[in-house]
Write a protein that holds these residues in place. Structure first.
Motif, short mmCIF file in Angstrom:
data_model
loop_
_atom_site.label_atom_id
_atom_site.label_comp_id
_atom_site.label_asym_id
_atom_site.label_seq_id
_atom_site.Cartn_x
_atom_site.Cartn_y
_atom_site.Cartn_z
N MET A 1 0.84 -1.19 0.00
CA MET A 1 0.00 0.00 0.00
C MET A 1 0.87 1.24 0.00
O MET A 1 1.83 1.35 0.76
CB MET A 1 -0.90 0.00 1.24
N ARG A 2 0.54 2.19 -0.86
CA ARG A 2 1.32 3.42 -0.96
C ARG A 2 0.56 4.53 -0.25
O ARG A 2 -0.57 4.84 -0.57
CB ARG A 2 1.54 3.76 -2.45
N SER A 3 1.19 5.16 0.73
CA SER A 3 0.48 6.09 1.59
C SER A 3 1.25 7.39 1.76
O SER A 3 2.47 7.39 1.88
CB SER A 3 0.23 5.46 2.97
N LEU A 4 0.55 8.52 1.79
CA LEU A 4 1.12 9.82 2.13
C LEU A 4 0.50 10.33 3.42
O LEU A 4 0.38 11.52 3.63
CB LEU A 4 0.87 10.83 1.00
N ARG B 1 -7.20 -6.88 -2.26
CA ARG B 1 -6.44 -6.71 -3.51
C ARG B 1 -5.65 -7.96 -3.85
O ARG B 1 -5.50 -8.30 -5.02
CB ARG B 1 -5.52 -5.50 -3.40
N SER B 2 -5.17 -8.65 -2.84
CA SER B 2 -4.41 -9.87 -3.11
C SER B 2 -5.30 -10.95 -3.73
O SER B 2 -4.81 -11.87 -4.39
CB SER B 2 -3.76 -10.41 -1.82
N ARG B 3 -6.61 -10.82 -3.53
CA ARG B 3 -7.57 -11.77 -4.11
C ARG B 3 -8.18 -11.25 -5.41
O ARG B 3 -9.13 -11.81 -5.94
CB ARG B 3 -8.70 -12.03 -3.11
N GLY B 4 -7.63 -10.14 -5.93
CA GLY B 4 -8.12 -9.60 -7.19
C GLY B 4 -9.26 -8.63 -7.07
O GLY B 4 -9.95 -8.34 -8.05
N GLY B 5 -9.49 -8.08 -5.87
CA GLY B 5 -10.58 -7.14 -5.66
C GLY B 5 -10.08 -5.76 -5.28
O GLY B 5 -8.91 -5.44 -5.43
N ASP B 6 -10.97 -4.93 -4.78
CA ASP B 6 -10.61 -3.58 -4.36
C ASP B 6 -11.79 -2.97 -3.60
O ASP B 6 -12.81 -3.63 -3.40
CB ASP B 6 -10.23 -2.71 -5.56
N VAL B 7 -11.64 -1.71 -3.19
CA VAL B 7 -12.69 -1.02 -2.45
C VAL B 7 -12.98 0.34 -3.06
O VAL B 7 -12.14 0.93 -3.75
CB VAL B 7 -12.32 -0.84 -0.95
N ILE B 8 -14.19 0.83 -2.78
CA ILE B 8 -14.62 2.18 -3.18
C ILE B 8 -15.06 2.89 -1.91
O ILE B 8 -16.15 2.60 -1.38
CB ILE B 8 -15.78 2.13 -4.18
N PRO B 9 -14.26 3.79 -1.34
CA PRO B 9 -14.72 4.55 -0.17
C PRO B 9 -15.89 5.45 -0.55
O PRO B 9 -15.86 6.10 -1.59
CB PRO B 9 -13.49 5.36 0.23
N SER B 10 -16.90 5.48 0.28
CA SER B 10 -18.08 6.29 0.01
C SER B 10 -18.22 7.37 1.07
O SER B 10 -18.23 7.09 2.27
CB SER B 10 -19.33 5.41 -0.01
N PHE B 11 -18.33 8.63 0.63
CA PHE B 11 -18.53 9.77 1.51
C PHE B 11 -20.02 10.05 1.66
O PHE B 11 -20.77 9.97 0.68
CB PHE B 11 -17.85 11.01 0.94
N GLY B 12 -20.45 10.39 2.86
CA GLY B 12 -21.83 10.81 3.07
C GLY B 12 -22.69 9.74 3.67
O GLY B 12 -22.41 9.23 4.75
N GLY B 13 -23.77 9.37 2.98
CA GLY B 13 -24.76 8.45 3.53
C GLY B 13 -25.87 9.21 4.24
O GLY B 13 -25.72 10.39 4.61
N VAL C 1 -6.45 1.40 10.09
CA VAL C 1 -7.90 1.16 10.08
C VAL C 1 -8.30 0.66 8.69
O VAL C 1 -8.23 1.41 7.71
CB VAL C 1 -8.69 2.44 10.43
N PHE C 2 -8.63 -0.59 8.59
CA PHE C 2 -9.05 -1.27 7.36
C PHE C 2 -7.91 -1.51 6.36
O PHE C 2 -8.13 -2.18 5.34
CB PHE C 2 -10.18 -0.52 6.64
N GLY C 3 -6.74 -0.98 6.62
CA GLY C 3 -5.66 -1.11 5.65
C GLY C 3 -5.32 -2.56 5.35
O GLY C 3 -5.14 -2.94 4.18
N ALA C 4 -5.22 -3.40 6.37
CA ALA C 4 -4.86 -4.80 6.16
C ALA C 4 -5.97 -5.53 5.40
O ALA C 4 -5.71 -6.37 4.53
CB ALA C 4 -4.61 -5.48 7.50
N ASP C 5 -7.22 -5.20 5.71
CA ASP C 5 -8.35 -5.80 4.99
C ASP C 5 -8.30 -5.45 3.51
O ASP C 5 -8.51 -6.31 2.64
CB ASP C 5 -9.67 -5.32 5.58
N PHE C 6 -8.03 -4.18 3.21
CA PHE C 6 -8.01 -3.76 1.82
C PHE C 6 -6.87 -4.43 1.07
O PHE C 6 -7.01 -4.81 -0.10
CB PHE C 6 -7.88 -2.24 1.73
N ALA C 7 -5.73 -4.58 1.72
CA ALA C 7 -4.61 -5.26 1.09
C ALA C 7 -4.97 -6.71 0.78
O ALA C 7 -4.61 -7.25 -0.28
CB ALA C 7 -3.37 -5.19 1.98
N THR C 8 -5.68 -7.35 1.70
CA THR C 8 -6.10 -8.74 1.48
C THR C 8 -7.07 -8.83 0.31
O THR C 8 -6.98 -9.74 -0.54
CB THR C 8 -6.76 -9.31 2.75
#
Length: 604
Positions: free
Chosen positions: A1-4, A100-112, A91-98
């Motif tokens: 994961m690349r983070s700033l 991606r390792s399975r060929g998926g990804d996430v879309i963060p959603s603002f609002g609700g 927070v959620f970083g390890a989950d998101f990396a997992t």
């Protein structure tokens, strides 16, 4: 994961230029999402692990709900507005990396809804466009994502300042992403009517266009209509998306049909939604929507939410943890999951329509209509046109017999003097290779005395509306009916009465009676134009209404059926009308006009 993440230690302390990557080793750009993606919402406020639930369900991509500020007036983003869940790789970083390792990804959603209602949606909460943009950038760089979702509803739809700030911040982040070689998409998730975006949702897109912000996906929440009507949720999804397609075509006239469909997403709510049982998305609806979404080539298929994809609470609506209907665990996920695929070649396809969709002719007369075709995906192909269903004594033809998709032709129907009176269903079909699409055309051959003033399709027994027109949501239904097979259903809402109407020309300065069977709250039957008269009833059962009226000098009137604002659906139907001249019963349909002269009456 690349983070700033560290670069944002002073986020919120100042407003200014967005942070950009400094000198260092070159890093590969993140992988964009597939051209067609299934990404159900994940309730991030639960204690569930995104990676664990994704593996159990089979969903590879997740829309993470939601990012918001901790309090109104803040410019700092948190998951669910909780200060214990900052935007950080911890927070959620390890989950998101997992994922991606399975060929998926996430879309963060603002609002609700909660954030939009309480003012903690970041563009409503924060008055600095630069700080809003920096918050978006922080989420992008912390989690290395390629799409942000903006879930805008409730009070956020009327906060014009917040709408404009949001779009200005999106434009800034898009410029930053382009300058740094990062792929970035932005989706707007918006509530909808069954015929497309309401004016408030459309205003959000118009603001984005004014700000120069690119909207890649418009994702409709095809549930929680709250219009008091019974719904076929799959059909309503299709009609809502078709309405959105037309709105996008007007907003972005340079885009092709395939590009416009490729901007559209739909989010369902499996089972019973927040409104209740009248809005139930069934397992059969899921299959119908999936097949339609694949055929249209829409961008995103989703539902709210992954934690609800089980039948653990029969009869319960709007639960966060179950669908409220009988289903196998993960049924909706398993049905929608194959939707995820890369672009590849776009299949050629077209649509076909006939306008007007009906006509009434006297024996010996003719009528015409326009047959229109349109490219819906791929490139334009030759389309062969035919018409079937004409009864004895009626000839029907289409000229020219072949057009290139996007072209038009003329349908001509001619009734010989020997043509039998009646209403007939014709079908105009276009064929291009293995593809075939049809449109209905209702022809009424009038009987003696009927003339051109006959009420066409008064019984709706053609199975279609034409030549009636209904406000959004109105349709021909098979239940409830008073007689025959079909009836008409009008759908009132807060801004409309759900009117269904037909224009016709009768004999001038002549007395008539309009009659029909109706049911529903505040069900009105009437005429306007060259005459003005109406009556109404409010009943859960069928009631016969009669409306005497006298035409003016032109004979032109509009016949209508409607309900009342915000009330439930209304229906029109009838059994038989007696022809007093011939002394026999004839089925003329659901709504009829009686012509009265010299104490006699006959059905028009």
């Amino acid at each position: 994961m690349r983070s700033l993440t560290a670069a944002f230690a002073t986020l919120g302390a100042c407003a200014g230029l967005l942070v950009t990557a400094g000198a260092g080793p070159a890093q590969a750009a993140p992988t964009p999402l597939p051209a067609h993606v299934f990404a159900p919402y994940f309730e991030a406020y639960s204690s569930d692990s995104p990676a664990d639930l994704a593996q159990k369900s089979g969903a590879r991509y997740l829309t993470m709900a939601f990012v918001q500020t901790e309090a109104k007036g803040s410019c700092t983003p948190y998951w669910n507005g909780s200060t214990s869940q900052p935007i950080a790789s911890s927070v959620f970083g390890a989950d998101f990396a997992t994922l991606r390792s399975r060929g998926g990804d996430v879309i963060p959603s603002f609002g609700g809804y909660a954030a939009d209602n309480g003012g903690t949606e970041i563009a409503d909460s924060c008055t600095s466009v630069d700080s809003i943009a920096a918050a978006y950038q922080k989420v992008i760089t912390t989690y290395d994502v390629t799409r942000l979702d903006m879930d805008i509803e409730d009070n956020s739809l009327t906060n014009k300042a917040g709408i404009d700030r949001r779009n200005q911040a999106i434009k800034k982040v898009q410029d930053w992403a382009a300058a740094n070689g990062r792929p970035l998409q932005v989706s707007y998730t918006l509530p909808t009517t069954t015929s497309g975006l309401a004016s408030s949702g459309l205003a959000v897109l118009k603001s984005a266009k004014t700000a120069g912000a690119r909207v890649d996906v418009v994702n409709l929440m095809t549930f929680d209509y709250y219009d008091g009507a019974a719904h076929n949720m799959a059909n309503d999804t299709k009609s809502a998306a078709t309405g959105l397609y037309d709105q996008l075509a007007a907003l972005y006239p340079a885009k092709t049909p395939a590009q416009l469909w490729g901007m559209i997403g739909v989010t369902e709510m499996p089972g019973i939604d927040d409104y209740g049982a009248a809005e139930t998305f069934t397992t059969a609806d899921a299959t119908a929507v999936y097949d339609w979404a694949v055929a249209k080539g829409i961008n995103t298929l989703s539902f709210w939410a992954l934690q609800r994809d089980n039948g653990g609470c029969p009869g319960t609506g709007g639960s966060d943890t179950c669908s409220g209907i009988a289903q196998d665990p993960w049924y909706f996920t398993h049905t929608f999951a194959p939707f995820t695929r890369d672009g590849g070649p776009v299949a050629d396809d077209f649509s076909l329509s006939v306008a007007p969709g009906s006509a009434s002719v006297a024996p010996g007369a003719s009528a015409t209509a326009t047959v229109s075709t349109q490219v819906t995906s791929g490139t334009a192909q030759p389309v062969a046109l035919t018409v079937t269903g004409a009864p004895a004594g009626v000839t029907a033809s289409v000229a020219p017999g072949s057009v290139t998709a996007g072209g038009t032709a003329r349908l001509t129907v001619t009734a010989a003097a020997s043509a039998a009176p009646g209403t007939y269903a014709l079908s105009v079909t276009g064929t291009a290779g293995a593809l075939s699409h049809s449109a209905a055309f209702t022809l009424t051959v009038s009987g003696p005395g009927g003339g051109s003033g006959a009420l066409v399709n008064g019984g709706f027994e053609s199975g279609s509306l034409g030549p009636w027109t209904c406000e959004g949501g109105g349709s021909v239904v098979t239940s409830p009916v008073h007689g025959g097979t079909y009836a008409v259903q009008g759908i009132p809402a807060g801004d409309r009465t759900g009117e269904c109407a037909q224009n016709l020309t009768l004999a001038p300065n002549t007395a008539y009676t309009l009659s029909g069977w109706v049911q529903g709250s505040y069900a009105y039957l009437g005429v306007r134009g060259g005459a003005s008269a109406s009556t109404w009833t409010s009943s859960t059962g069928w009631t016969k209404l009669s409306v005497p009226f006298t035409t003016g000098a032109s004979g032109a009137v509009t016949v209508y059926l409607h309900g009342w604002y915000g009330q439930g659906a209304v229906h029109g139907d009838v059994g038989k009308i007696k022809d007093a001249i011939k002394g026999q019963n004839k089925r003329y349909g659901d709504i009829a006009i009686l012509y009265r002269t010299n104490a006699q009456s006959r059905v028009m």
